[in-house]
Design a protein around this motif. Structure first.
Motif, mmCIF file in Angstrom:
data_model
loop_
_atom_site.group_PDB
_atom_site.id
_atom_site.type_symbol
_atom_site.label_atom_id
_atom_site.label_comp_id
_atom_site.label_asym_id
_atom_site.label_seq_id
_atom_site.Cartn_x
_atom_site.Cartn_y
_atom_site.Cartn_z
ATOM 1 N N LEU A 75 -4.279 16.546 4.960
ATOM 2 C CA LEU A 75 -3.794 15.389 5.707
ATOM 3 C C LEU A 75 -2.988 14.460 4.826
ATOM 4 N N MET A 76 -2.063 13.740 5.455
ATOM 5 C CA MET A 76 -1.413 12.651 4.744
ATOM 6 C C MET A 76 -1.635 11.387 5.569
ATOM 7 N N LEU A 77 -2.094 10.324 4.884
ATOM 8 C CA LEU A 77 -2.366 9.070 5.589
ATOM 9 C C LEU A 77 -1.093 8.235 5.559
ATOM 10 N N THR A 78 -0.272 8.397 6.583
ATOM 11 C CA THR A 78 1.032 7.724 6.616
ATOM 12 C C THR A 78 0.876 6.356 7.274
ATOM 13 N N ASN A 79 1.949 5.555 7.229
ATOM 14 C CA ASN A 79 1.829 4.246 7.881
ATOM 15 C C ASN A 79 1.849 4.361 9.405
ATOM 16 N N LYS A 80 2.081 5.598 9.902
ATOM 17 C CA LYS A 80 1.976 5.826 11.355
ATOM 18 C C LYS A 80 0.640 6.481 11.709
ATOM 19 N N GLY A 81 -0.252 6.534 10.723
ATOM 20 C CA GLY A 81 -1.559 7.154 10.975
ATOM 21 C C GLY A 81 -1.680 8.493 10.262
ATOM 22 N N PRO A 82 -2.878 9.091 10.302
ATOM 23 C CA PRO A 82 -3.078 10.367 9.623
ATOM 24 C C PRO A 82 -2.272 11.486 10.279
ATOM 25 N N MET A 83 -1.638 12.312 9.447
ATOM 26 C CA MET A 83 -0.867 13.455 9.968
ATOM 27 C C MET A 83 -1.261 14.713 9.225
ATOM 28 N N VAL A 84 -1.058 15.859 9.881
ATOM 29 C CA VAL A 84 -1.388 17.144 9.267
ATOM 30 C C VAL A 84 -0.209 17.618 8.426
ATOM 31 N N ILE A 85 -0.474 17.866 7.141
ATOM 32 C CA ILE A 85 0.529 18.470 6.262
ATOM 33 C C ILE A 85 0.397 19.983 6.339
ATOM 34 N N GLU A 86 -0.837 20.453 6.322
ATOM 35 C CA GLU A 86 -1.060 21.897 6.458
ATOM 36 C C GLU A 86 -2.467 22.168 6.937
ATOM 37 N N TYR A 87 -2.609 23.344 7.566
ATOM 38 C CA TYR A 87 -3.927 23.878 7.883
ATOM 39 C C TYR A 87 -4.180 25.044 6.938
ATOM 40 N N ASN A 88 -5.409 25.195 6.493
ATOM 41 C CA ASN A 88 -5.810 26.444 5.854
ATOM 42 C C ASN A 88 -6.961 27.013 6.667
ATOM 43 N N CYS A 89 -7.025 28.333 6.703
ATOM 44 C CA CYS A 89 -8.032 28.978 7.559
ATOM 45 C C CYS A 89 -9.296 29.295 6.763
ATOM 46 N N ARG A 90 -9.548 28.537 5.683
ATOM 47 C CA ARG A 90 -10.563 28.925 4.690
ATOM 48 C C ARG A 90 -10.930 27.720 3.844
ATOM 49 N N PHE A 91 -11.934 27.903 3.011
ATOM 50 C CA PHE A 91 -12.297 26.879 2.036
ATOM 51 C C PHE A 91 -11.139 26.692 1.049
ATOM 52 N N GLY A 92 -10.885 25.457 0.631
ATOM 53 C CA GLY A 92 -9.846 25.193 -0.373
ATOM 54 C C GLY A 92 -10.392 25.425 -1.773
ATOM 55 N N ASP A 93 -9.486 25.696 -2.671
ATOM 56 C CA ASP A 93 -9.855 25.888 -4.075
ATOM 57 C C ASP A 93 -8.945 24.983 -4.895
ATOM 58 N N PRO A 94 -9.413 23.986 -5.610
ATOM 59 C CA PRO A 94 -10.794 23.708 -6.013
ATOM 60 C C PRO A 94 -11.541 22.639 -5.204
ATOM 61 N N GLU A 95 -11.197 22.425 -3.944
ATOM 62 C CA GLU A 95 -11.974 21.468 -3.140
ATOM 63 C C GLU A 95 -13.424 21.925 -2.976
ATOM 64 N N THR A 96 -13.591 23.229 -2.748
ATOM 65 C CA THR A 96 -14.936 23.772 -2.514
ATOM 66 C C THR A 96 -15.905 23.433 -3.642
ATOM 67 N N GLN A 97 -15.393 23.475 -4.869
ATOM 68 C CA GLN A 97 -16.250 23.239 -6.023
ATOM 69 C C GLN A 97 -16.891 21.847 -5.949
ATOM 70 N N VAL A 98 -16.138 20.836 -5.523
ATOM 71 C CA VAL A 98 -16.733 19.489 -5.423
ATOM 72 C C VAL A 98 -17.498 19.306 -4.108
ATOM 73 N N VAL A 99 -16.944 19.837 -3.029
ATOM 74 C CA VAL A 99 -17.566 19.604 -1.718
ATOM 75 C C VAL A 99 -18.948 20.275 -1.649
ATOM 76 N N LEU A 100 -19.010 21.533 -2.060
ATOM 77 C CA LEU A 100 -20.318 22.217 -1.983
ATOM 78 C C LEU A 100 -21.311 21.648 -2.995
ATOM 79 N N SER A 101 -20.808 21.036 -4.071
ATOM 80 C CA SER A 101 -21.720 20.388 -5.028
ATOM 81 C C SER A 101 -22.446 19.221 -4.368
ATOM 82 N N LEU A 102 -21.867 18.700 -3.286
ATOM 83 C CA LEU A 102 -22.491 17.553 -2.607
ATOM 84 C C LEU A 102 -23.236 17.963 -1.334
ATOM 85 N N LEU A 103 -23.172 19.256 -0.991
ATOM 86 C CA LEU A 103 -23.880 19.716 0.215
ATOM 87 C C LEU A 103 -25.373 19.803 -0.084
#
Ligand code: AMP
Ligand code: GLY
Length: 420
Positions: free
Chosen positions: A272-300
């Protein structure tokens, strides 16, 4: 139960470690995995894209559940193939994976269902694309339609650069078949947020938000990479913004995929990008992100295997998905030269501290762990504050060694500034 994870990177290592918290799992096979995971799992040298060998392995080894993580096997229909032979699998079917594997499909979906995203046009014809950009404001964004390892996006600051990008993708095949169709879109500005969600097509549950650092250089300079570090949660992603995203982006996307006859089950990632017109989608991924997963699952805090089975069985609304209030930081250590040419084969020494080191590119050779990739590992720490998590991750990074190691020293700085 014996389970199978398809993939080989730091993200897969984080998933394997988290899955092992469930004690009904007897053994995890990772196809192909990497030498850094050998302690937790059995690595099988079958490529993540070799669907035939994957299904053959699953049948012969009494696999009770499969987790398909990378984009390419999902786009090739790995989940369809496994489910067809009666093996329950976490991940979207091929038709739903197209939300990532074709940017043209994703953009058309957003346009049809009024999901906020940058204005765009799709082109296969060079002349038409060159004509279109002539009077468009700069910068302008040119994207290869298909999967391009996160490298198929050019942000052109001059018309000349935009023309070069169009010609190199459409005429010279810079991204192979992936770039024979391109999306040209409006340049947006604002903080970027990654939100991974679990969805079974009926319910969508966001995970804790995160911030990726995609460029190779400090201060977000230089070439785009697979990701050089992450923090979670992302301080820009307030509760109000989360509520807006649920109403205008997450639920509408889930419903849109259902309406298109492509229900999405698995992890749906919103860039997502938080623009001055509100949040917009930059891209979709059909899966866990790398390296987002490493931090996100550490907090699950709850059981990943239970959640994955609930998603697969379409009973996510009953699952317990809870995150801690802590903060996490992951610093990626890469082979210097990455994302261009680099050397590998150097011995890795891991730190003696209570962080998680998720290994992405390494092999075992006679009991020694040697570097074997661009992104080698991700040092991941959690703490009560963002500042403490960053410090803990960097302290451990300083104690992790291999020849020619490179890492950014500013992972989390932008997030800290946002909090000030
Ligand atoms: P993507 O592979 O589509 O996520 O794009 C990679 C990166 O390019 C994103 O993380 C953004 O930083 C940037 N980007 C993509 N599309 C746009 C856009 N329309 N406006 C500004 N930046 C963009
Ligand atoms: N970190 C972004 C991605 O996995 O595509």
């Amino acid at each position: 139960m014996k389970i199978m994870v398809i993939g080989s990177g730091g993200r897969e290592h984080a998933i394997v470690k988290k899955l092992l918290e469930n004690d009904t799992i007897e053994e995890i096979f990772v196809l192909p995995g990497n030498g850094g995971m050998a302690k937790e799992a059995t690595c099988i040298p079958i490529k993540a894209t070799d669907i035939e060998k994957i299904t053959e392995f699953a049948a012969k080894n009494d696999i009770g559940f499969a987790v398909v993580t990378p984009d390419d096997p999902l786009a090739l229909g790995a989940v369809d193939a496994l489910e067809a032979m009666g093996i329950p699998a976490f991940g979207p079917y091929k038709a739903a994976a197209e939300i990532e594997s074709s940017k043209a499909f994703a953009k058309a979906l957003m346009k049809k269902y009024a999901i906020p995203t940058a204005a765009y046009e799709v082109f296969c014809d060079t002349e038409a694309a060159l004509e279109y950009i002539k009077d468009k404001p700069l910068p302008i964004v040119i994207k290869a339609d298909g999967l391009a390892l996160g490298k198929g996006v050019i942000i052109a600051n001059t018309h000349q650069k935009a023309e070069n990008a169009i010609i190199s993708m459409l005429e010279d095949g810079a991204f192979g078949a992936s770039g024979r169709r391109i999306v040209i879109e409006e340049f947006l500005t604002g903080p970027e947020v990654s939100v991974l969600t679990f969805t079974d097509g009926k319910t969508i549950v966001p995970m804790v938000s995160s911030m990726d650092h995609k460029r190779i250089g400090e201060g977000d300079t230089g070439l785009n990479t697979g990701g050089m570090g992450t923090i979670a949660p992302n301080p820009y992603y307030t509760e109000d913004i989360a509520k807006t995203c649920m109403e205008t982006i997450f639920l509408p996307t889930m419903n849109a995929m259902n309406a298109e006859g492509r229900p999405f089950k698995g992890c749906l990632y919103f860039g997502l990008m938080l623009t001055n017109k509100g949040p917009m989608v930059i891209e979709y991924n059909c899966r866990f992100g790398d390296p987002e997963t490493q931090v996100v699952l550490s907090l699950l805090e709850t059981d990943l295997f239970d959640i994955m089975r609930a998603v697969r069985d379409e009973r996510l609304s009953d699952a317990d998905v809870r995150f801690s209030n802590k903060h996490a930081c992951c610093v990626i250590m890469a082979s210097s030269g990455y994302p261009s040419k680099y050397e590998s084969g150097f011995e890795i020494t891991l730190p003696d501290s209570d962080v998680n080191v998720f290994i992405a590119g390494a092999r075992l050779d006679d009991g020694k762990l040697l570097t074997a990739g661009g992104r080698v590992l991700g040092v991941t720490a959690t703490a009560d504050t963002l500042e403490a998590a960053i410090k803990k991750a960097y302290d451990a990074t300083e104690k992790t060694h291999f020849k020619n190691a490179y890492f950014r020293r500013d992972i989390g700085s932008a997030a800290l500034n946002a909090l000030r």
